[in-house]
Write a protein that holds these residues in place. Structure first.
Motif, mmCIF file in Angstrom:
data_model
loop_
_atom_site.group_PDB
_atom_site.id
_atom_site.type_symbol
_atom_site.label_atom_id
_atom_site.label_comp_id
_atom_site.label_asym_id
_atom_site.label_seq_id
_atom_site.Cartn_x
_atom_site.Cartn_y
_atom_site.Cartn_z
ATOM 1 N N LEU A 211 0.824 -1.211 0.000
ATOM 2 C CA LEU A 211 0.000 0.000 0.000
ATOM 3 C C LEU A 211 0.853 1.255 0.000
ATOM 4 N N LEU B 12 -3.659 6.755 6.662
ATOM 5 C CA LEU B 12 -3.134 5.392 6.749
ATOM 6 C C LEU B 12 -2.370 5.152 8.050
ATOM 7 N N TRP C 113 -10.913 -0.082 -4.667
ATOM 8 C CA TRP C 113 -10.010 0.886 -4.045
ATOM 9 C C TRP C 113 -10.366 2.325 -4.405
ATOM 10 N N THR D 172 -8.241 -1.346 3.924
ATOM 11 C CA THR D 172 -6.902 -1.113 4.464
ATOM 12 C C THR D 172 -6.822 -1.497 5.933
#
Length: 447
Positions: free
Chosen positions: A23, A44, A93, A112
Motif C-alpha cells: 500500500l 493510513l 479501491w 486497508t
C-alpha cells in the motif's frame, strides 16, 4: 525435504507485511485519484495504529485463556482475510461515498484496516508457529519476512509512475458570447501496469503465503522440534518499520519487531548500562519509531509531490527497499556504541528535518522544478529510512541481550512512539491544514 521446508518457510514469511508495504509503495499512484489527495498517508498511519486491535486480542487470549487459542486457526483466518482483502481492494479501491457532505474513500479505508489487521496480527502468530520447527527454518522465515518489504518496492519500481503533463482545455464562456475559455489542467500518463494489477499481485503473494502455511502445517513432524527461544541468535527480523508500526504488543510480538538484527552468539551476562544510558536507549526507541512510523510518513506527499510524481514514486519505493537492506547490513556490521547510534540518529533526524521542511514549504519547496531538487528529496528519504532503521535494529539487539523485560519495554516504547507520531500529525494535516497541496500545472511559485 530440508530444501522444501526452507522454501515453504520463506514463502510463508512473504505474507507477514507484504500488504501494508505494498500500500505504501502504491500511494504515489493512488493519491492522484482518491478524494483525500495528499492527506491520504496521514489517514493510513492512524488506520494502522487502530489495527493493533488484532495483536491486542491475541495477547489477551494468551494471558486470560492460556492454551485455548489455536494459532493455526488464527493464521488460516488472517491469511484468508488478507487474500480476500487484496482482491476486494483491486475492485473497490477507487470507490467513494459521501460522508458528512464530503466524498471519502470509505471502501479503501475499511479494506486497508483489515489488511493492517492481518499484518499486525502476523507478528504475534507467525513466529510462535515457526518455533515448532528447528531454528534453521526460522532463519529462512525471516528472509521471507524481509522480502515482504523488498519485493513490493521492486515491483513498484518496475510499474513506473504516470508522468504528468499540462493540457489546455476549453469550455464555452457563456450562452450569448460564444467565446471559449482556455484552462490548463494536469493529466497523468498511465504507468506500465495499473493499480488493479498491482493489488492482484499482492493477493497472489498472500495466496503463496497461505499455500506455504497449509503445506508447513501438514508436514509430518519427523524432525526434532526446536526448544530455543522465540528468535534464534543467528537471525533477525527485517520487516518494514514505516509501514509496520504498532505490532509490538507482547513478548512474542516484541521480539518479532525489535529483534531485527542478529549477532554471532548471545552474551552470557547481560550488559551493564547506567540509568542515564537506559533512558537514552529508550528515548532512541521512542523517537525513531515516532519519526519513521508517524511523523514523516504522514507528510511524505507534501515533501515529494511538488517535485513531481516520479520523485514521490522513487522516494516511496526506494525507502521500502532501504529498510530490509539496512537490516541486512546490521546483521554483518554491528556497532553498539551509544555515541555512534546517537550520531546516526542525529544524522537521520537531519534528513527527516529536511523532508519535513520541504513539506512545510509545499507546494513551493526549495529547488522545485529542477533535477537537483528531485535527486536531493529522493536521497533524503532514502538515507532517512536507512539510517534510522539501522538504529532501530541495533537498539533492539542491545535490549535483547539485556533481558526479556527489556524487550517488552522496547515494544511498548516503540508502540508509544508510533502512536504519538501518528496522532500528532493527523490533526496538523487534516484539521489545521498546516501543509498545503498544489497542482503540477497551476501552482505558481516565486523564482
Amino acid at each position: 525435504m530440508a530444501l522444501l521446508i526452507h522454501l515453504l518457510a520463506c514463502a510463508f514469511g512473504l505474507g507477514s507485511w507484504v500488504a501494508v508495504n505494498g500500500l505504501w509503495v502504491e500511494l504515489p499512484l493512488i493519491v492522484n485519484t482518491l478524494p483525500e489527495g495528499w492527506e491520504l498517508p496521514s489517514y493510513l498511519t492512524v488506520i494502522i495504529q487502530l489495527a493493533n486491535l488484532g495483536p491486542l486480542l491475541v495477547t489477551l487470549m494468551h494471558k486470560l485463556c492460556p492454551g485455548r487459542l489455536k494459532e493455526h486457526i488464527v493464521i488460516y483466518s488472517i491469511l484468508s482475510i488478507g487474500v480476500l482483502s487484496c482482491i476486494l481492494l483491486a475492485f473497490f479501491w477507487d470507490k467513494t461515498t459521501v460522508v458528512a457532505g464530503a466524498s471519502h474513500s470509505t471502501a479503501f479505508f475499511i479494506i486497508t484496516f483489515f489488511l493492517s489487521l492481518v499484518d499486525c496480527t502476523s507478528s504475534v502468530t507467525f513466529l510462535p508457529f515457526m518455533m515448532q520447527l528447528p531454528a534453521k527454518y526460522v532463519t529462512t522465515y525471516f528472509i521471507g519476512e524481509g522480502l515482504s518489504g523488498f519485493i513490493p518496492g521492486v515491483i513498484a519500481l518496475a510499474q513506473g509512475v504516470g508522468i504528468a503533463k499540462c493540457v489546455n482545455s476549453s469550455q464555452t464562456a457563456g450562452n450569448n458570447t460564444g467565446e471559449n475559455m482556455w484552462s490548463i489542467h494536469t493529466v497523468y500518463l498511465p504507468p506500465n501496469f495499473s493499480t488493479e494489477v498491482f493489488f492482484f499481485f499482492l493477493a497472489a503473494m498472500m495466496c503463496i503465503s497461505l499455500a506455504a502455511f497449509v503445506a508447513l502445517n501438514r508436514l509430518p513432524r519427523t524432525y526434532e522440534l526446536s526448544t530455543e527461544n522465540l528468535v534464534p541468535d543467528t537471525v533477525a527480523s527485517v520487516s518494514y518499520g514505516l509501514e509496520n508500526p504498532g505490532a509490538e504488543t507482547d513478548g512474542e510480538g516484541v521480539k518479532g519487531q525489535c529483534e531485527e538484527a542478529a549477532q554471532s552468539r548471545r552474551l552470557l551476562a547481560a550488559p551493564k548500562h547506567s540509568v542515564y544510558q537506559l533512558t537514552f536507549i529508550y528515548f532512541l526507541v521512542v523517537w525513531v519509531n515516532a519519526a519513521t512510523n508517524g511523523l514523516l510518513p504522514s507528510v511524505q506527499t507534501y515533501s515529494c509531490m511538488p517535485y513531481g510524481n516520479l520523485a514521490y514514486h522513487l522516494s516511496a519505493a526506494l525507502a521500502s527497499v532501504a529498510n530490509p537492506v539496512a537490516c541486512t547490513v546490521a546483521m554483518f556490521i554491528q556497532n553498539r556504541s551509544l555515541v555512534f547510534l546517537g550520531v546516526l540518529t542525529a544524522l537521520g533526524t537531519g534528513f527527516g528535518s529536511y523532508n519535513m521542511a520541504m513539506a512545510a514549504l509545499s507546494p513551493c519547496p526549495l529547488l522545485q522544478g529542477s533535477v537537483v531538487g528531485e535527486m536531493i528529496i529522493v536521497l533524503s528519504w532514502l538515507f532517512f529510512t536507512g539510517t534510522l532503521t539501522y538504529v532501530k535494529v541495533m537498539v533492539g539487539v542491545i535490549l535483547r541481550d539485556r533481558s526479556h523485560n527489556a524487550l517488552v519495554w522496547c515494544g511498548a516504547a516503540a508502540q508509544m512512539g508510533s502512536l504519538v507520531g501518528s496522532v500528532t500529525m493527523f490533526p496538523l494535516v487534516n484539521t489545521y491544514q498546516l501543509f498545503k497541496s498544489g497542482d503540477f500545472c497551476n501552482t505558481k511559485c516565486p523564482l
